[in-house]
Design a protein around this motif. Structure first.
Motif, PDB file in Angstrom:
ATOM      1  N   VAL A   1       0.822  -1.220   0.000  1.00 61.39           N
ATOM      2  CA  VAL A   1       0.000   0.000   0.000  1.00 61.39           C
ATOM      3  C   VAL A   1       0.854   1.267   0.000  1.00 61.39           C
ATOM      4  CG1 VAL A   1      -1.650   1.357   1.358  1.00 61.39           C
ATOM      5  CG2 VAL A   1      -2.099  -1.060   0.886  1.00 61.39           C
ATOM      6  N   PRO A   2       1.876   1.407   0.865  1.00 57.79           N
ATOM      7  CA  PRO A   2       2.661   2.646   0.825  1.00 57.79           C
ATOM      8  C   PRO A   2       3.326   2.883  -0.535  1.00 57.79           C
ATOM      9  CG  PRO A   2       3.107   1.448   2.851  1.00 57.79           C
ATOM     10  CD  PRO A   2       2.291   0.536   1.967  1.00 57.79           C
ATOM     11  N   LEU A   3       3.796   1.839  -1.171  1.00 58.25           N
ATOM     12  CA  LEU A   3       4.437   1.994  -2.476  1.00 58.25           C
ATOM     13  C   LEU A   3       3.426   2.407  -3.541  1.00 58.25           C
ATOM     14  CD1 LEU A   3       6.978   1.815  -4.161  1.00 58.25           C
ATOM     15  CD2 LEU A   3       6.584  -0.645  -4.394  1.00 58.25           C
ATOM     16  N   LEU A   4       2.269   1.772  -3.566  1.00 58.21           N
ATOM     17  CA  LEU A   4       1.249   2.149  -4.537  1.00 58.21           C
ATOM     18  C   LEU A   4       0.750   3.566  -4.262  1.00 58.21           C
ATOM     19  CD1 LEU A   4      -0.439   1.457  -6.988  1.00 58.21           C
ATOM     20  CD2 LEU A   4      -2.090   0.339  -5.461  1.00 58.21           C
ATOM     21  N   ARG A   5       0.599   3.919  -3.013  1.00 57.43           N
ATOM     22  CA  ARG A   5       0.192   5.281  -2.660  1.00 57.43           C
ATOM     23  C   ARG A   5       1.210   6.292  -3.199  1.00 57.43           C
ATOM     24  NH1 ARG A   5      -0.762   4.701   2.734  1.00 57.43           N
ATOM     25  NH2 ARG A   5      -2.915   4.155   2.296  1.00 57.43           N
ATOM     26  N   ASN A   6       2.495   5.948  -3.099  1.00 57.97           N
ATOM     27  CA  ASN A   6       3.547   6.812  -3.622  1.00 57.97           C
ATOM     28  C   ASN A   6       3.504   6.881  -5.148  1.00 57.97           C
ATOM     29  OD1 ASN A   6       6.747   6.834  -4.556  1.00 57.97           O
ATOM     30  ND2 ASN A   6       6.193   8.359  -2.999  1.00 57.97           N
ATOM     31  N   PHE A   7       3.224   5.759  -5.813  1.00 57.47           N
ATOM     32  CA  PHE A   7       3.083   5.759  -7.278  1.00 57.47           C
ATOM     33  C   PHE A   7       1.999   6.756  -7.695  1.00 57.47           C
ATOM     34  CE2 PHE A   7       4.552   1.259  -8.779  1.00 57.47           C
ATOM     35  CZ  PHE A   7       5.788   1.460  -8.194  1.00 57.47           C
ATOM     36  N   VAL A   8       0.859   6.676  -7.030  1.00 56.91           N
ATOM     37  CA  VAL A   8      -0.274   7.547  -7.371  1.00 56.91           C
ATOM     38  C   VAL A   8       0.094   9.008  -7.125  1.00 56.91           C
ATOM     39  CG1 VAL A   8      -2.645   8.156  -6.749  1.00 56.91           C
ATOM     40  CG2 VAL A   8      -2.007   5.745  -7.030  1.00 56.91           C
ATOM     41  N   ALA A   9       0.711   9.294  -5.993  1.00 56.59           N
ATOM     42  CA  ALA A   9       1.075  10.672  -5.662  1.00 56.59           C
ATOM     43  C   ALA A   9       2.092  11.228  -6.653  1.00 56.59           C
ATOM     44  CB  ALA A   9       1.632  10.743  -4.240  1.00 56.59           C
ATOM     45  N   GLU A  10       3.100  10.441  -7.001  1.00 55.59           N
ATOM     46  CA  GLU A  10       4.112  10.924  -7.946  1.00 55.59           C
ATOM     47  C   GLU A  10       3.523  11.103  -9.339  1.00 55.59           C
ATOM     48  OE1 GLU A  10       7.860   8.953  -8.015  1.00 55.59           O
ATOM     49  OE2 GLU A  10       8.307   9.513  -5.941  1.00 55.59           O
ATOM     50  N   ALA A  11       2.619  10.229  -9.737  1.00 55.60           N
ATOM     51  CA  ALA A  11       1.973  10.387 -11.047  1.00 55.60           C
ATOM     52  C   ALA A  11       1.131  11.662 -11.056  1.00 55.60           C
ATOM     53  CB  ALA A  11       1.100   9.170 -11.359  1.00 55.60           C
TER      54      ALA A  11
END
Length: 169
Positions: free
Chosen positions: A42-52
């Motif tokens: 979850v933290p990694l996917l959350r970071n993917f979404v935020a960076e995108a």
């Protein structure tokens, strides 16, 4: 020195099936424990979404690279719903036919999200590549294998918010 000649093909397959099942239970989207494993991503996917979202908002060219082992990739691709990686099989005797760690994370596994936007357009499309092949995710799209980023972002936010608590029994 090889020991393969000491085992029958059935015994070798049984070794694989046991190890595959272990990876499925510990790191994968298993019906029994998958919510615990997937919650690690979850933290990694959350970071993917935020960076995108940040890259889209600025309009600048952007690339974000991550490196990790199979134990990092397996939960991530399961959480992302990448086809073939999020299979849930409750019958342990069928896991080796439904989900395979060597298919989910071969050497040099990679996930690419490629974004597209026409100049002066608000609509952003994203395409998913898994090991350089187009793949689908469980998001409705009339443009598949392209998806509207807003739909993907909403889907991932929903997935992350509704993942069962890993501490729950």
């Amino acid at each position: 020195c090889s020991f393969y000649d000491l085992f029958t093909p059935d015994e070798l397959y049984a070794f694989y099936a046991v190890r595959n099942y272990q990876m499925y239970l510990e790191e994968g989207p298993s019906a029994e424990f998958g919510h615990r494993a997937l919650s690690d991503a979850v933290p990694l996917l959350r970071n993917f979404v935020a960076e995108a979202d940040e890259a889209i908002a600025t309009g600048a060219l952007s690339a974000s690279l991550r490196y990790g082992h199979d134990v990092n990739v397996i939960p991530l691709v399961g959480l992302m719903g990448i086809e073939g990686c999020d299979t849930r099989e409750s019958d342990y005797r069928k896991v080796d036919q439904a989900w395979s760690c060597w298919r989910v994370t071969p050497m040099a596994t990679n996930i690419q999200l490629v974004f597209y936007r026409k100049k002066a357009a608000d609509d952003v499309l994203v395409k998913f590549l898994y090991n350089e092949r187009e793949v689908r995710i469980p998001v409705a799209s009339d443009l598949a294998p392209y998806y509207r980023w807003n739909d993907v972002r909403d889907f991932y936010r929903n997935v992350m918010e509704n993942l069962p608590d890993p501490a729950a029994k």
